[in-house]
Design a protein around this motif. Sequence first.
Motif, mmCIF file in Angstrom:
data_model
loop_
_atom_site.group_PDB
_atom_site.id
_atom_site.type_symbol
_atom_site.label_atom_id
_atom_site.label_comp_id
_atom_site.label_asym_id
_atom_site.label_seq_id
_atom_site.Cartn_x
_atom_site.Cartn_y
_atom_site.Cartn_z
ATOM 1 N N ASP A 1 65.843 30.667 42.258
ATOM 2 C CA ASP A 1 64.783 31.063 43.190
ATOM 3 C C ASP A 1 64.671 32.576 43.271
ATOM 4 O O ASP A 1 63.566 33.126 43.296
ATOM 5 C CB ASP A 1 65.010 30.469 44.584
ATOM 6 N N ASN A 2 65.809 33.253 43.302
ATOM 7 C CA ASN A 2 65.786 34.717 43.339
ATOM 8 C C ASN A 2 65.184 35.284 42.064
ATOM 9 O O ASN A 2 64.446 36.267 42.102
ATOM 10 C CB ASN A 2 67.186 35.286 43.550
ATOM 11 N N LYS A 3 65.496 34.673 40.927
ATOM 12 C CA LYS A 3 64.933 35.122 39.656
ATOM 13 C C LYS A 3 63.430 34.903 39.645
ATOM 14 O O LYS A 3 62.674 35.761 39.170
ATOM 15 C CB LYS A 3 65.590 34.385 38.487
ATOM 16 N N PHE A 4 62.996 33.771 40.149
ATOM 17 C CA PHE A 4 61.556 33.486 40.211
ATOM 18 C C PHE A 4 60.857 34.457 41.162
ATOM 19 O O PHE A 4 59.772 34.953 40.865
ATOM 20 C CB PHE A 4 61.293 32.045 40.651
ATOM 21 N N ASP A 5 61.494 34.737 42.304
ATOM 22 C CA ASP A 5 60.922 35.694 43.255
ATOM 23 C C ASP A 5 60.773 37.065 42.612
ATOM 24 O O ASP A 5 59.740 37.726 42.748
ATOM 25 C CB ASP A 5 61.782 35.806 44.509
ATOM 26 N N THR A 6 61.812 37.485 41.900
ATOM 27 C CA THR A 6 61.782 38.778 41.222
ATOM 28 C C THR A 6 60.696 38.808 40.162
ATOM 29 O O THR A 6 59.957 39.799 40.035
ATOM 30 C CB THR A 6 63.153 39.080 40.584
ATOM 31 N N LEU A 7 60.567 37.733 39.421
ATOM 32 C CA LEU A 7 59.528 37.658 38.397
ATOM 33 C C LEU A 7 58.142 37.752 39.027
ATOM 34 O O LEU A 7 57.272 38.481 38.530
ATOM 35 C CB LEU A 7 59.678 36.362 37.600
ATOM 36 N N GLN A 8 57.926 37.052 40.130
ATOM 37 C CA GLN A 8 56.633 37.115 40.809
ATOM 38 C C GLN A 8 56.359 38.523 41.341
ATOM 39 O O GLN A 8 55.242 39.022 41.245
ATOM 40 C CB GLN A 8 56.574 36.090 41.940
ATOM 41 N N GLU A 9 57.383 39.163 41.881
ATOM 42 C CA GLU A 9 57.216 40.532 42.373
ATOM 43 C C GLU A 9 56.847 41.474 41.226
ATOM 44 O O GLU A 9 55.959 42.326 41.379
ATOM 45 C CB GLU A 9 58.503 41.024 43.042
ATOM 46 N N ASN A 10 57.514 41.301 40.092
ATOM 47 C CA ASN A 10 57.229 42.153 38.939
ATOM 48 C C ASN A 10 55.821 41.913 38.401
ATOM 49 O O ASN A 10 55.142 42.867 37.991
ATOM 50 C CB ASN A 10 58.271 41.947 37.847
ATOM 51 N N LEU A 11 55.387 40.678 38.399
ATOM 52 C CA LEU A 11 54.019 40.379 37.964
ATOM 53 C C LEU A 11 53.005 41.073 38.868
ATOM 54 O O LEU A 11 52.031 41.662 38.385
ATOM 55 C CB LEU A 11 53.767 38.864 37.981
ATOM 56 N N ALA A 12 53.249 41.011 40.164
ATOM 57 C CA ALA A 12 52.330 41.645 41.110
ATOM 58 C C ALA A 12 52.306 43.161 40.914
ATOM 59 O O ALA A 12 51.236 43.777 40.907
ATOM 60 C CB ALA A 12 52.723 41.296 42.541
ATOM 61 N N LYS A 13 53.487 43.762 40.726
ATOM 62 C CA LYS A 13 53.561 45.204 40.502
ATOM 63 C C LYS A 13 52.837 45.594 39.213
ATOM 64 O O LYS A 13 52.121 46.600 39.177
ATOM 65 C CB LYS A 13 55.016 45.662 40.435
ATOM 66 N N ASP A 14 53.053 44.815 38.156
ATOM 67 C CA ASP A 14 52.386 45.100 36.884
ATOM 68 C C ASP A 14 50.872 45.008 37.021
ATOM 69 O O ASP A 14 50.140 45.835 36.466
ATOM 70 C CB ASP A 14 52.843 44.113 35.798
ATOM 71 N N LEU A 15 50.416 44.023 37.752
ATOM 72 C CA LEU A 15 48.973 43.848 37.919
ATOM 73 C C LEU A 15 48.374 45.033 38.680
ATOM 74 O O LEU A 15 47.310 45.533 38.297
ATOM 75 C CB LEU A 15 48.675 42.532 38.641
ATOM 76 N N VAL A 16 49.057 45.493 39.710
ATOM 77 C CA VAL A 16 48.583 46.667 40.457
ATOM 78 C C VAL A 16 48.529 47.878 39.531
ATOM 79 O O VAL A 16 47.555 48.634 39.529
ATOM 80 C CB VAL A 16 49.478 46.945 41.684
ATOM 81 N N HIS A 17 49.563 48.041 38.723
ATOM 82 C CA HIS A 17 49.597 49.159 37.779
ATOM 83 C C HIS A 17 48.431 49.075 36.791
ATOM 84 O O HIS A 17 47.781 50.081 36.492
ATOM 85 C CB HIS A 17 50.930 49.176 37.031
ATOM 86 N N LEU A 18 48.154 47.882 36.296
ATOM 87 C CA LEU A 18 47.052 47.700 35.351
ATOM 88 C C LEU A 18 45.701 47.976 36.010
ATOM 89 O O LEU A 18 44.795 48.537 35.382
ATOM 90 C CB LEU A 18 47.062 46.281 34.773
#
Length: 52
Positions: A4-21
């Motif tokens: 769950d923590n890995k999935f949470d981290t992955l979702q957070e990273n996806l959101a950060k990447d999308l904002v950056h893009l």
Amino acid sequence: MNNDNKFDTLQENLAKDLVHLEENESLSEPQMDSITEAYSEVYDIITKLKSL
């Protein structure tokens, strides 16, 4: 770190990447729409995996 923590981290990273893009002015609107749709699908898949 559990899954769950890995999935949470992955979702957070996806959101950060999308904002950056979104801040990248070299992408066209259709490109950004396509990227956003793909990220959304991945985010939804992770959400489903977390509920298993």
